[in-house]
Design an enzyme around this catalytic site. Structure first.
Site, mmCIF file in Angstrom:
data_model
loop_
_atom_site.group_PDB
_atom_site.id
_atom_site.type_symbol
_atom_site.label_atom_id
_atom_site.label_comp_id
_atom_site.label_asym_id
_atom_site.label_seq_id
_atom_site.Cartn_x
_atom_site.Cartn_y
_atom_site.Cartn_z
ATOM 1 N N HIS A 290 -15.817 4.120 -30.723
ATOM 2 C CA HIS A 290 -15.356 4.232 -32.065
ATOM 3 C C HIS A 290 -16.227 5.397 -32.830
ATOM 4 C CE1 HIS A 290 -14.362 0.429 -30.737
ATOM 5 N NE2 HIS A 290 -15.348 -0.125 -30.522
ATOM 6 N N ASN B 251 -15.456 2.485 -19.782
ATOM 7 C CA ASN B 251 -15.553 1.760 -20.970
ATOM 8 C C ASN B 251 -16.404 2.444 -21.914
ATOM 9 O OD1 ASN B 251 -15.962 -0.142 -23.086
ATOM 10 N ND2 ASN B 251 -16.246 -1.819 -21.568
ATOM 11 N N TYR C 43 -18.181 -11.175 -24.022
ATOM 12 C CA TYR C 43 -17.708 -10.430 -23.036
ATOM 13 C C TYR C 43 -17.859 -11.361 -21.790
ATOM 14 C CZ TYR C 43 -18.804 -6.877 -26.555
ATOM 15 O OH TYR C 43 -18.390 -5.973 -27.739
ATOM 16 N N PRO D 88 -23.090 2.150 -23.851
ATOM 17 C CA PRO D 88 -24.396 1.468 -24.198
ATOM 18 C C PRO D 88 -23.941 0.036 -24.185
ATOM 19 C CG PRO D 88 -23.246 2.526 -25.856
ATOM 20 C CD PRO D 88 -22.593 3.040 -24.900
ATOM 21 N N ASN D 89 -25.144 -0.760 -23.783
ATOM 22 C CA ASN D 89 -25.239 -2.202 -23.803
ATOM 23 C C ASN D 89 -24.451 -2.978 -22.871
ATOM 24 O OD1 ASN D 89 -26.939 -2.443 -26.312
ATOM 25 N ND2 ASN D 89 -25.025 -1.590 -27.524
ATOM 26 N N ARG E 173 -10.713 -7.735 -33.211
ATOM 27 C CA ARG E 173 -12.102 -7.990 -33.678
ATOM 28 C C ARG E 173 -12.162 -7.123 -35.203
ATOM 29 N NH1 ARG E 173 -15.983 -6.670 -29.051
ATOM 30 N NH2 ARG E 173 -17.427 -7.795 -30.397
ATOM 31 N N ALA F 232 -19.586 1.069 -27.548
ATOM 32 C CA ALA F 232 -19.693 1.466 -28.683
ATOM 33 C C ALA F 232 -19.305 2.994 -29.205
ATOM 34 C CB ALA F 232 -21.040 1.047 -29.638
ATOM 35 N N ARG G 46 -25.244 -10.917 -22.840
ATOM 36 C CA ARG G 46 -24.977 -10.207 -24.166
ATOM 37 C C ARG G 46 -23.636 -11.018 -24.523
ATOM 38 N NH1 ARG G 46 -21.691 -4.634 -24.817
ATOM 39 N NH2 ARG G 46 -21.734 -4.684 -27.159
ATOM 40 N N ASP H 30 -14.604 14.982 -26.291
ATOM 41 C CA ASP H 30 -14.282 16.519 -26.054
ATOM 42 C C ASP H 30 -14.734 16.752 -24.338
ATOM 43 O OD1 ASP H 30 -13.471 16.967 -28.126
ATOM 44 O OD2 ASP H 30 -15.477 17.768 -29.174
ATOM 45 N N HIS I 58 -11.500 -2.037 -22.132
ATOM 46 C CA HIS I 58 -12.370 -2.642 -22.872
ATOM 47 C C HIS I 58 -12.379 -4.156 -22.392
ATOM 48 C CE1 HIS I 58 -13.005 0.534 -25.459
ATOM 49 N NE2 HIS I 58 -11.721 0.598 -25.450
ATOM 50 N N LEU I 59 -13.636 -4.979 -22.249
ATOM 51 C CA LEU I 59 -13.659 -6.416 -21.847
ATOM 52 C C LEU I 59 -12.919 -7.004 -23.095
ATOM 53 C CD1 LEU I 59 -17.153 -6.132 -20.679
ATOM 54 C CD2 LEU I 59 -15.156 -6.510 -19.147
ATOM 55 N N SER I 60 -13.469 -6.895 -24.218
ATOM 56 C CA SER I 60 -12.638 -7.830 -25.430
ATOM 57 C C SER I 60 -11.510 -7.128 -25.709
ATOM 58 C CB SER I 60 -13.772 -7.739 -26.371
ATOM 59 O OG SER I 60 -14.068 -6.665 -26.776
ATOM 60 N N ARG J 32 -13.585 -1.494 -35.108
ATOM 61 C CA ARG J 32 -13.346 -1.373 -33.402
ATOM 62 C C ARG J 32 -11.856 -1.247 -33.352
ATOM 63 N NH1 ARG J 32 -18.167 -3.612 -31.442
ATOM 64 N NH2 ARG J 32 -19.023 -5.226 -32.490
ATOM 65 N N GLU K 72 -8.982 3.985 -20.293
ATOM 66 C CA GLU K 72 -9.920 3.511 -21.048
ATOM 67 C C GLU K 72 -9.739 1.875 -21.121
ATOM 68 O OE1 GLU K 72 -9.376 4.518 -25.144
ATOM 69 O OE2 GLU K 72 -10.416 2.993 -26.031
HETATM 70 C C1 DQA Z 1 -16.302 -2.919 -25.856
HETATM 71 C C2 DQA Z 1 -15.764 -3.231 -27.313
HETATM 72 C C3 DQA Z 1 -16.643 -2.439 -28.237
HETATM 73 O O1 DQA Z 1 -16.096 -2.570 -29.491
HETATM 74 C C4 DQA Z 1 -18.005 -2.682 -27.968
HETATM 75 O O2 DQA Z 1 -19.007 -1.812 -29.032
HETATM 76 C C5 DQA Z 1 -18.750 -2.849 -26.829
HETATM 77 C C6 DQA Z 1 -17.749 -3.282 -25.585
HETATM 78 C C7 DQA Z 1 -15.804 -4.161 -24.805
HETATM 79 O O3 DQA Z 1 -15.515 -3.573 -23.570
HETATM 80 O O4 DQA Z 1 -14.903 -4.930 -25.175
HETATM 81 O O5 DQA Z 1 -19.738 -2.618 -26.397
HETATM 82 O O6 DQA Z 1 -15.927 -1.823 -25.223
#
Ligand code: DQA
Length: 150
Positions: free
Chosen positions: A82, A76, A24, A11-12, A109, A79, A19, A89, A102-104, A113, A100
């Site tokens: 977490h 990725n 990001y 999501p997002n 953080r 959210a 964003r 599953d 993650h950009l950040s 997270r 896996e």
């Molecule tokens: C994220 C880190 C997550 O904590 C966050 O909710 C995201 C993006 C990242 O790519 O850094 O939406 O997965």
């Protein structure tokens, strides 16, 4: 038969580019996906991307991975990293290897997270390298598939 890698975004991530650019970056999701698809094409690997804001849609997609002939997943979960036992599953059920991303750097953080429902199942985890993280994960996937082929 050429190998198939799925890139899954939670999501997002459709809002990348606008964003929280301080966290990001300014690269859009379309730019990331195009780069990965081109990178795969140049190496004779098929790369398909999918983004959803909905947990169930990601679960459905992952459940279809075996039938679709997916060899490797780069995900990725955003959210859902977490929160989502359901997506975890689904990945465990299909047993397709995944990295896996993650950009950040989630460990720099907020404390909520720092925990991921995915990391102990993942082949590896990349965090904090921005869009380069996806590229490195894809590179790893391609290399490991070639290795398995012997
Ligand atoms: C994220 C880190 C997550 O904590 C966050 O909710 C995201 C993006 C990242 O790519 O850094 O939406 O997965």
């Amino acid at each position: 038969m050429s190998k198939l890698i799925w890139i899954l975004h939670g999501p997002n991530l459709n809002l990348l580019g606008t964003r929280e650019p301080g966290v990001y970056g300014s690269t859009t999701l379309a730019q990331i996906d195009e780069d990965l698809e081109r990178y795969g094409r140049d190496r004779s690997v098929k790369v398909e991307s999918f983004q959803s804001n909905h947990e169930g849609a990601l679960v459905d997609r992952i459940q279809s991975a075996r039938a679709a002939g997916v060899d490797f997943v780069v995900i990725n979960p955003a959210a859902f990293t977490h929160t989502s036992v359901a997506i975890r599953d689904a990945l465990a059920a299909v047993a397709v290897p995944f990295v896996e991303v993650h950009l950040s750097n989630i460990h720099r953080r907020e404390p909520f997270r720092h925990h991921s429902y995915f990391s102990d199942l993942a082949v590896g985890v990349i965090a904090g390298l921005g869009p380069t993280g996806y590229r490195l994960a894809l590179d790893y996937a391609i290399e490991s598939m070639a290795r398995d082929r012997g």
